[in-house]
Design an enzyme around this catalytic site. Structure first.
Site, PDB file in Angstrom:
ATOM      1  N   ASP A 107       3.974  -4.599   3.935  1.00  0.00           N
ATOM      2  CA  ASP A 107       5.412  -4.901   3.998  1.00  0.00           C
ATOM      3  C   ASP A 107       5.641  -6.317   4.516  1.00  0.00           C
ATOM      4  O   ASP A 107       6.552  -7.008   4.047  1.00  0.00           O
ATOM      5  CB  ASP A 107       6.166  -3.858   4.843  1.00  0.00           C
ATOM      6  CG  ASP A 107       5.696  -3.767   6.275  1.00  0.00           C
ATOM      7  OD1 ASP A 107       4.668  -4.389   6.628  1.00  0.00           O
ATOM      8  OD2 ASP A 107       6.345  -3.057   7.070  1.00  0.00           O
ATOM      9  N   HIS A 135       0.840  -1.204   0.000  1.00  0.00           N
ATOM     10  CA  HIS A 135       0.000   0.000   0.000  1.00  0.00           C
ATOM     11  C   HIS A 135       0.874   1.254   0.000  1.00  0.00           C
ATOM     12  O   HIS A 135       2.045   1.222   0.351  1.00  0.00           O
ATOM     13  CB  HIS A 135      -0.918   0.002   1.230  1.00  0.00           C
ATOM     14  CG  HIS A 135      -0.150  -0.021   2.511  1.00  0.00           C
ATOM     15  ND1 HIS A 135       0.489   1.092   3.011  1.00  0.00           N
ATOM     16  CD2 HIS A 135       0.129  -1.034   3.360  1.00  0.00           C
ATOM     17  CE1 HIS A 135       1.102   0.761   4.135  1.00  0.00           C
ATOM     18  NE2 HIS A 135       0.918  -0.516   4.373  1.00  0.00           N
TER      19      HIS A 135
END
Ligand SMILES: *[C@@H]1O[C@H](CO)[C@@H](O)[C@H](O)[C@H]1NC(C)=O
Ligand SMILES: *[C@@H]1O[C@H](CO)[C@@H](O)[C@H](O)[C@H]1NC(C)=O
Ligand SMILES: *[C@@H]1O[C@H](CO)[C@@H](O)[C@H](O)[C@H]1NC(C)=O
Ligand SMILES: *[C@@H]1O[C@H](CO)[C@@H](O)[C@H](O)[C@H]1NC(C)=O
Length: 509
Positions: free
Chosen positions: A392, A96
């Site tokens: 992540d 994102h």
């Protein structure tokens, strides 16, 4: 291996609490998921592998690279191939875009950031207004639960925790547009694509859902909502129904113990936390729990000064400093080096990412079969474009599992792309001894190849499965079969197994 040479200057940063303990959790408060830092060393900013350097990495300039501020043009190598090769599919994983912190530092003011979208605010994008209007029509799309109840645009004038910012939206509009440009001449996706051609999946967070939509809009502007199904991945590992893997959790627990030991042995780090806590009038453990690096990074990315508190009488203030920030980041760098040296994380990553990689491989095989010479393509064709909107804590294990451990920490709006290519058909001359049987020459179907790209850079020949491929030979690309045998078997050799089942469920011994 590159790592032997560069081990002391690795820039890939992961912090103590980076990794989720199980695939169910996402970025929990005590986990610094998402807050890592990476990228960019002055002029080498665009390179995803740190250039060997004789100096210590500068934690501050790297932090700016992590921000991925959309203020310059980017070089993208997606869609590059030898002439006449055909692009059969692209599978993209994104992290994102820029988001508001997940944690706040007690006793300090939250950074003031407006998460509504407006072309009058920077950074903006030519597609922004059209994107906003298009999202209004999202009700026409198909949404796997619970996605339909998640807002399709960030829309709070004071950002909520973890909310995607306008910067994050613009980052992904740009990403999508970059890939649109890169694939246009390959006709990967017809503008009137069918539902079957496109697969979009996301975790259940608003920032991943919104990032995915911004990417898709940049990639296929004004797409037809009625053709789109947005699928839900409940686990940040995108492991679907194959998430159960006890051995993976054991590697992760050992890895977390290693991180903890390294951290508590770092006296400079401990001293820095004590100083920062004293400045703010907090207990050291309160400050630690508040994960200050996350909030400080956000301030850095948005040009907001570090927080201050009033000090005594007379209106003087005490502030957190860039030097303290640099110490925390330096320790993250050290941790990364140690993590790679010990290798537990790599084993974790192999098991964590097998289900996703297996799915990626299977899709490639299906698309390849659909394109075999002489075969009538199925009505509707196969999925040629896949978008996985992730975190992540998804992308770090993906990079590790592929053997790209040297790569920089995934910045905001980072992307990993898998491309499937086919070489042209070859008309083969008739072997001499059979020449009498007829004049027909045989057509040999083209061969299949894979490219892997990270943030626009071709990293295929850094991966475990193609590192030793001799690309100067007749094959300038990496054969797909290297990837397939890696995923289906070879990757498990690292955990002394030949299959996922065996690796996950063997008794520890
Ligand atoms: C882009 O933004 C970054 C971080 O805010 C800054 O360091 C860099 O100088 C900017 N680049 C340009 C070309 O404006
Ligand atoms: C954003 O929120 C405002 C105020 O709640 C509302 O009026 C507006 O329609 C919302 N916009 C979108 C695109 O959701
Ligand atoms: C891997 O993919 C194959 C299909 O190619 C599928 O049958 C199998 O169940 C998958 N395994 C896992 C663990 O996801
Ligand atoms: C690898 O696995 C085999 C059988 O599963 C076992 O005999 C052997 O000791 C293992 N080796 C290591 C290094 O764990």
């Amino acid at each position: 291996m590159v790592s032997a040479v560069a081990a002391h200057l690795l820039f890939f940063i992961v912090s103590v609490n980076l990794i989720p303990t199980t695939p169910i959790v996402e970025e929990q408060p005590f986990q610094a998921a998402d807050r890592g830092v990476g990228s960019a060393l002055g002029k080498s900013r665009k390179r995803v592998f740190p250039v060997p350097h004789t100096e210590e990495p500068d934690p501050i300039s790297e932090a700016y690279g992590y921000c991925n501020t959309p203020n310059r043009t980017e070089q993208a190598w997606e869609g590059h191939s030898p002439a006449d090769y055909k692009l059969l599919s692209a599978q993209v994983m994104i992290r994102h875009g820029d988001r508001y912190p997940l944690y706040s530092i007690p006793k300090t003011k939250r950074p003031a950031i407006d998460c509504t979208l407006s072309t009058s605010r920077k950074p903006s994008h030519p597609l922004l207004n059209a994107f906003i209007s298009h999202m209004d029509l999202g009700g026409r799309g198909h949404w796997e639960s619970p996605l339909s109840s998640i807002p399709r645009l960030p829309n709070h004038s004071a950002c909520e925790m973890g909310e995607l910012t306008q910067t994050g939206v613009v980052q992904h509009l740009r990403n999508g547009q970059l890939l649109h440009q890169a694939y246009k001449r390959h006709n990967l996706l017809p503008s009137n694509w069918l539902p079957r051609h496109v697969w979009v999946e996301t975790t259940g967070k608003s920032r991943t859902l919104q990032s995915g939509l911004a990417f898709l809009y940049g990639f296929s502007p004004d797409f037809d909502w009625t053709k789109l199904t947005v699928r839900h991945q409940w686990s940040t590992l995108f492991c679907g129904s194959a998430c159960d893997c006890p051995a993976r959790n054991r590697y992760l627990e050992e890895e977390q113990r290693r991180q903890y030991r390294l951290r508590v042995s770092d006296t400079e780090l401990e001293r820095t936390y004590v100083d920062m806590a004293r400045t703010l009038g907090l207990l050291t453990r309160q400050l630690r729990a508040a994960n200050p690096i996350d909030s400080l990074l956000c301030r850095l990315c948005h040009g907001i000064s570090f927080p201050c508190v009033p000090m005594g009488e007379g209106g003087t203030k005490a502030c957190l400093t860039m030097a303290q920030f640099a110490v925390i980041r330096r320790q993250q760098l050290d941790d990364e080096v140690d993590r790679r040296r010990v290798g537990l994380y790599h084993k974790y990553a192999i098991l964590a990412m097998y289900p996703y990689l297996n799915r990626t491989a299977t899709k490639m095989e299906r698309v390849a079969r659909d394109n075999e010479a002489g075969r009538q393509p199925r009505a509707g064709g196969e999925e040629v474009f896949t978008l996985s909107s992730a975190h992540d804590v998804t992308m770090i294990p993906l990079l590790s599992a592929l053997g790209l451990e040297e790569a920089r920490f995934p910045r905001f709006a980072a992307r990993v792309v898998f491309e499937l290519w086919k070489s042209p058909k070859v008309i083969q001359g008739q072997p001499k001894k059979r020449a009498s049987k007829g004049e027909k020459s045989k057509v040999k179907d083209g061969e299949l190849f894979i490219r892997v790209l990270y943030n626009g850079e071709d990293v295929t020949f850094h991966t475990t499965f193609c590192r030793s491929h001799d690309r100067r030979a007749s094959q300038p690309l990496c054969p797909l079969k290297n990837f397939l045998s890696f995923v289906r078997r070879d990757m498990f050799s690292l955990v002394n197994a030949t299959s996922y089942q065996e690796a996950c469920f063997r008794r520890p011994g």
